[in-house]
Write a protein that holds these residues in place. Structure first.
Motif, mmCIF file in Angstrom:
data_model
loop_
_atom_site.group_PDB
_atom_site.id
_atom_site.type_symbol
_atom_site.label_atom_id
_atom_site.label_comp_id
_atom_site.label_asym_id
_atom_site.label_seq_id
_atom_site.Cartn_x
_atom_site.Cartn_y
_atom_site.Cartn_z
ATOM 1 N N TYR A 27 43.569 101.361 49.682
ATOM 2 C CA TYR A 27 43.307 102.165 50.870
ATOM 3 C C TYR A 27 44.356 103.268 51.079
ATOM 4 O O TYR A 27 44.021 104.434 51.254
ATOM 5 C CB TYR A 27 43.252 101.254 52.111
ATOM 6 C CG TYR A 27 42.050 100.347 52.098
ATOM 7 C CD1 TYR A 27 40.801 100.799 52.501
ATOM 8 C CD2 TYR A 27 42.168 99.020 51.665
ATOM 9 C CE1 TYR A 27 39.688 99.964 52.472
ATOM 10 C CE2 TYR A 27 41.065 98.180 51.641
ATOM 11 C CZ TYR A 27 39.816 98.654 52.049
ATOM 12 O OH TYR A 27 38.721 97.836 52.008
ATOM 13 N N CYS B 200 47.200 97.173 55.168
ATOM 14 C CA CYS B 200 45.808 97.634 55.085
ATOM 15 C C CYS B 200 44.824 96.470 55.083
ATOM 16 O O CYS B 200 43.709 96.593 55.600
ATOM 17 C CB CYS B 200 45.616 98.490 53.828
ATOM 18 S SG CYS B 200 46.384 100.122 53.948
ATOM 19 N N LYS C 62 44.284 95.672 58.579
ATOM 20 C CA LYS C 62 43.561 96.733 59.270
ATOM 21 C C LYS C 62 42.110 96.812 58.861
ATOM 22 O O LYS C 62 41.221 97.029 59.702
ATOM 23 C CB LYS C 62 44.267 98.050 59.001
ATOM 24 C CG LYS C 62 43.676 99.230 59.747
ATOM 25 C CD LYS C 62 44.512 100.484 59.503
ATOM 26 C CE LYS C 62 43.945 101.691 60.266
ATOM 27 N NZ LYS C 62 44.748 102.904 60.028
ATOM 28 N N PHE C 63 41.835 96.617 57.554
ATOM 29 C CA PHE C 63 40.476 96.884 57.064
ATOM 30 C C PHE C 63 39.713 95.657 56.583
ATOM 31 O O PHE C 63 38.477 95.662 56.580
ATOM 32 C CB PHE C 63 40.540 97.884 55.902
ATOM 33 C CG PHE C 63 41.121 99.217 56.277
ATOM 34 C CD1 PHE C 63 40.445 100.071 57.136
ATOM 35 C CD2 PHE C 63 42.360 99.611 55.779
ATOM 36 C CE1 PHE C 63 40.981 101.295 57.489
ATOM 37 C CE2 PHE C 63 42.897 100.847 56.121
ATOM 38 C CZ PHE C 63 42.214 101.684 56.978
ATOM 39 N N CYS C 64 40.410 94.598 56.196
ATOM 40 C CA CYS C 64 39.734 93.496 55.518
ATOM 41 C C CYS C 64 39.776 92.168 56.256
ATOM 42 O O CYS C 64 38.927 91.299 56.014
ATOM 43 C CB CYS C 64 40.353 93.295 54.131
ATOM 44 S SG CYS C 64 40.376 94.783 53.116
#
Length: 279
Positions: free
Chosen positions: A9, A31, A34-36
């Protein structure tokens, strides 16, 4: 974890750093959060890799967020149940399924002494008289609408009261002149004989049995000298100048003709028909 060059990312160089593989791709810890990361079903925040994650039926929690929805007891290492997608400890789940007391609206737990009446349930100590608030327990009671009353309070509040003794009429009883009486209170004014189911008559607002009325109250027929009771054959009465007769005794003194509804002549104490009176 394995070595990799850059975060998928943010493209940060991951050499010598912690990272996570997500679907085979290297992702830095920041990340990944935050994203997964999965979101906690309780606090709705991401669950980072550093936190212990708990899962149940496709939902996820931080370990510290996995608590009973009712009492907030931590359940990470405890038995639990689900009800309408809510996590509960065994005790709270039992309370949730238990019937509610119609008095205090709290759960009636299994094994608790309770009362059921007309589809409602009460704790034993909550089943009280609506008027005096005393626990009814094994005592007799009656209901009025949705309220229950102990027998004394019900009688005091709703039962008819005897016009004679002023006490509540709880069973039986009778009405006379639109007033309620106990059967045992409705007695002859002279001899106190119970009059329920018997013939009686009223004289000057007092009731008398037939025998007492005949001997103490009734006028004497000027013809046969027997009491004029108003019962049976002697229902119809003839009154004339202060004297009274049974209708069947009101006859001509000489010829015995019945004078009921006929012209007559009075001579002294004698009653004569018109023909005998003219002779």
């Amino acid at each position: 974890m394995a070595e990799s060059s850059h975060c998928f990312y943010c493209r940060e160089d991951l050499a010598g750093k912690r990272f996570v593989r997500n679907e085979g791709r290297p992702v830095c810890v920041r990340c990944h959060t935050k994203f997964c990361a999965n979101s906690c079903a309780e606090c709705h925040r991401p669950i980072p890799v550093e936190s212990k994650e708990l899962s149940h039926k496709g939902r996820y929690w931080h370990e510290e967020c996995f608590r009973c929805v009712k009492c907030y007891k931590p359940l990470a290492k405890e038995p639990f149940s689900t009800k309408d997608d809510r996590i509960m400890c065994g005790k709270c789940c039992s309370r949730e399924d238990a019937p509610r007391c119609h008095g205090c609206y709290k759960a009636i737990l299994a094994g608790t002494e309770s009362v059921e009446y007309k589809g409602n349930s009460w704790h034993d100590e909550c089943f009280t008289c609506f008027n005096c608030k005393r626990t009814i327990g094994s005592l007799s009671f009656l209901s009025k609408g949705s309220d229950v009353y102990c027998s004394p309070c019900y009688d005091k509040k709703f039962a008819k009261h005897c016009v004679c003794c002023k006490k509540a009429i709880t069973s039986g009883g009778l009405n006379y002149q639109d007033q309620p009486w106990h059967s045992h209170c409705f007695v002859c004014s002279s001899c106190s004989k119970p009059l329920a189911g018997s013939s009686f008559t009223n004289h000057q607002d007092q009731v008398f049995c037939v025998d007492c009325y005949k001997s103490s109250v009734a006028k004497k027929c000027s013809g046969c000298q027997n009491p004029i009771t108003g019962f049976g054959k002697g229902v119809n009465v003839v009154n004339y100048e202060g004297s009274s007769w049974h209708e069947y005794c009101f006859n001509c003194k000489r010829c015995s003709l019945s004078l009921s509804n006929k012209r007559f002549v009075a001579k002294g104490k004698d009653i004569l028909c018109a023909d005998c009176g003219n002779k």
